[in-house]
Design an enzyme around this catalytic site. Sequence first.
Site, mmCIF file in Angstrom:
data_model
loop_
_atom_site.group_PDB
_atom_site.id
_atom_site.type_symbol
_atom_site.label_atom_id
_atom_site.label_comp_id
_atom_site.label_asym_id
_atom_site.label_seq_id
_atom_site.Cartn_x
_atom_site.Cartn_y
_atom_site.Cartn_z
ATOM 1 N N GLY A 64 0.835 -1.197 0.000
ATOM 2 C CA GLY A 64 0.000 0.000 0.000
ATOM 3 C C GLY A 64 0.865 1.240 0.000
ATOM 4 O O GLY A 64 2.069 1.172 0.293
ATOM 5 N N GLN A 83 2.924 9.847 2.047
ATOM 6 C CA GLN A 83 4.279 9.284 2.010
ATOM 7 C C GLN A 83 5.117 9.811 0.859
ATOM 8 O O GLN A 83 6.339 9.718 0.892
ATOM 9 C CB GLN A 83 4.216 7.752 1.926
ATOM 10 C CG GLN A 83 3.661 7.107 3.189
ATOM 11 C CD GLN A 83 3.542 5.612 3.014
ATOM 12 O OE1 GLN A 83 2.573 5.128 2.451
ATOM 13 N NE2 GLN A 83 4.534 4.870 3.480
ATOM 14 N N CYS A 88 6.392 -0.576 7.290
ATOM 15 C CA CYS A 88 5.997 0.647 6.579
ATOM 16 C C CYS A 88 7.148 1.079 5.691
ATOM 17 O O CYS A 88 8.298 1.090 6.122
ATOM 18 C CB CYS A 88 5.664 1.747 7.585
ATOM 19 S SG CYS A 88 5.143 3.294 6.812
ATOM 20 N N LEU A 89 6.818 1.459 4.463
ATOM 21 C CA LEU A 89 7.856 1.925 3.534
ATOM 22 C C LEU A 89 8.537 3.188 4.072
ATOM 23 O O LEU A 89 9.660 3.486 3.679
ATOM 24 C CB LEU A 89 7.247 2.198 2.154
ATOM 25 C CG LEU A 89 6.701 0.956 1.439
ATOM 26 C CD1 LEU A 89 5.940 1.362 0.182
ATOM 27 C CD2 LEU A 89 7.831 -0.012 1.089
ATOM 28 N N HIS A 142 -3.911 1.252 8.159
ATOM 29 C CA HIS A 142 -2.525 1.759 8.155
ATOM 30 C C HIS A 142 -2.409 2.960 7.202
ATOM 31 O O HIS A 142 -1.801 3.976 7.550
ATOM 32 C CB HIS A 142 -1.596 0.604 7.728
ATOM 33 C CG HIS A 142 -0.155 0.950 7.552
ATOM 34 N ND1 HIS A 142 0.849 0.389 8.318
ATOM 35 C CD2 HIS A 142 0.477 1.764 6.662
ATOM 36 C CE1 HIS A 142 2.020 0.873 7.922
ATOM 37 N NE2 HIS A 142 1.826 1.700 6.908
ATOM 38 N N GLU A 143 -3.034 2.838 6.011
ATOM 39 C CA GLU A 143 -2.934 3.929 5.019
ATOM 40 C C GLU A 143 -3.751 5.147 5.431
ATOM 41 O O GLU A 143 -3.302 6.291 5.252
ATOM 42 C CB GLU A 143 -3.386 3.453 3.635
ATOM 43 C CG GLU A 143 -2.646 2.238 3.066
ATOM 44 C CD GLU A 143 -1.148 2.331 3.117
ATOM 45 O OE1 GLU A 143 -0.601 3.438 3.228
ATOM 46 O OE2 GLU A 143 -0.493 1.268 3.063
ATOM 47 N N HIS A 153 -1.872 7.232 7.748
ATOM 48 C CA HIS A 153 -0.918 8.132 7.076
ATOM 49 C C HIS A 153 -1.612 9.432 6.663
ATOM 50 O O HIS A 153 -1.052 10.512 6.828
ATOM 51 C CB HIS A 153 -0.338 7.471 5.818
ATOM 52 C CG HIS A 153 0.816 6.545 6.063
ATOM 53 N ND1 HIS A 153 1.976 6.932 6.693
ATOM 54 C CD2 HIS A 153 1.004 5.243 5.723
ATOM 55 C CE1 HIS A 153 2.824 5.903 6.739
ATOM 56 N NE2 HIS A 153 2.257 4.866 6.149
HETATM 57 O O1 GNR Z 1 4.193 -2.706 2.345
HETATM 58 C C1 GNR Z 1 3.595 -2.617 3.420
HETATM 59 N N1 GNR Z 1 3.343 -3.742 4.131
HETATM 60 C C2 GNR Z 1 2.524 -3.766 5.250
HETATM 61 C C3 GNR Z 1 2.536 -4.934 6.021
HETATM 62 C C4 GNR Z 1 1.746 -5.035 7.141
HETATM 63 C C5 GNR Z 1 0.925 -3.994 7.487
HETATM 64 C C6 GNR Z 1 0.902 -2.830 6.735
HETATM 65 C C7 GNR Z 1 1.701 -2.720 5.621
HETATM 66 S S1 GNR Z 1 1.628 -1.288 4.659
HETATM 67 C C8 GNR Z 1 3.233 -1.288 3.937
HETATM 68 C C9 GNR Z 1 3.350 -0.189 2.890
HETATM 69 C C10 GNR Z 1 3.211 1.157 3.569
HETATM 70 O O2 GNR Z 1 4.037 1.650 4.265
HETATM 71 N N2 GNR Z 1 2.072 1.769 3.393
HETATM 72 O O3 GNR Z 1 1.851 2.946 4.007
HETATM 73 NI NI NI Z 2 3.095 2.931 5.779
#
Ligand code: GNR
Ligand code: NI
Length: 167
Positions: free
Chosen positions: A46, A51, A91-92, A133-134, A137
């Site tokens: 995601g 980001q 998270c990236l 999670h997104e 952000h």
């Molecule tokens: O790539 C991603 N993997 C992930 C794994 C478990 C829970 C959430 C994520 S999101 C993350 C990509 C990201 O940072 N999205 O904001």
């Molecule tokens: Ni993230």
Amino acid sequence: MALLNILEYPDPRLRRVAAAVVAVTPEIRKLIGDMAETMYAAPGVGLAATQVDVHKRIIVLDISEARDELRVFVNPEIVAAEGEAECEEGCLSVPGYYDRVTRAAAVTVLAKDADGRPFELVAEGLLAVCVQHEIDHLEGKVFVDRLSPLKRARLAARLRKKQRLVG
Ligand code: GNR
Ligand code: NI
């Protein structure tokens, strides 16, 4: 299409609150395409516009094994949440760090797609985790904000050490 630069925690720009998209214009569609390309290249499941330093309510997601089920959410809102579930998250914007986070087990999301058409999604499992999670952000939150102060302090120490090594 173009690859976009991903901000890294603790960059203060990750704290900005995204504004609603007024209309899905060609510029917004170009941004969505670039975000998808950036997510696939990273690789990640995601990516939120926050980001890539664009403070608009846009998310791209693909949790499929084959990486061929892109989901686009414009102006997503969680309208219902149920239960609790724990999942190991990464998270990236926090490369190399993974930890368990507790979130709602199932969420109902209202959003618009890349054509501006409204849809409703009922998500559970990894999809529910990623959507939450997104959306965090977009609200200026990073998953590490949901960890204990002790774990955040340990992460901060690790990041300072990493800074010393590169600097
Ligand atoms: O790539 C991603 N993997 C992930 C794994 C478990 C829970 C959430 C994520 S999101 C993350 C990509 C990201 O940072 N999205 O904001
Ligand atoms: Ni993230």
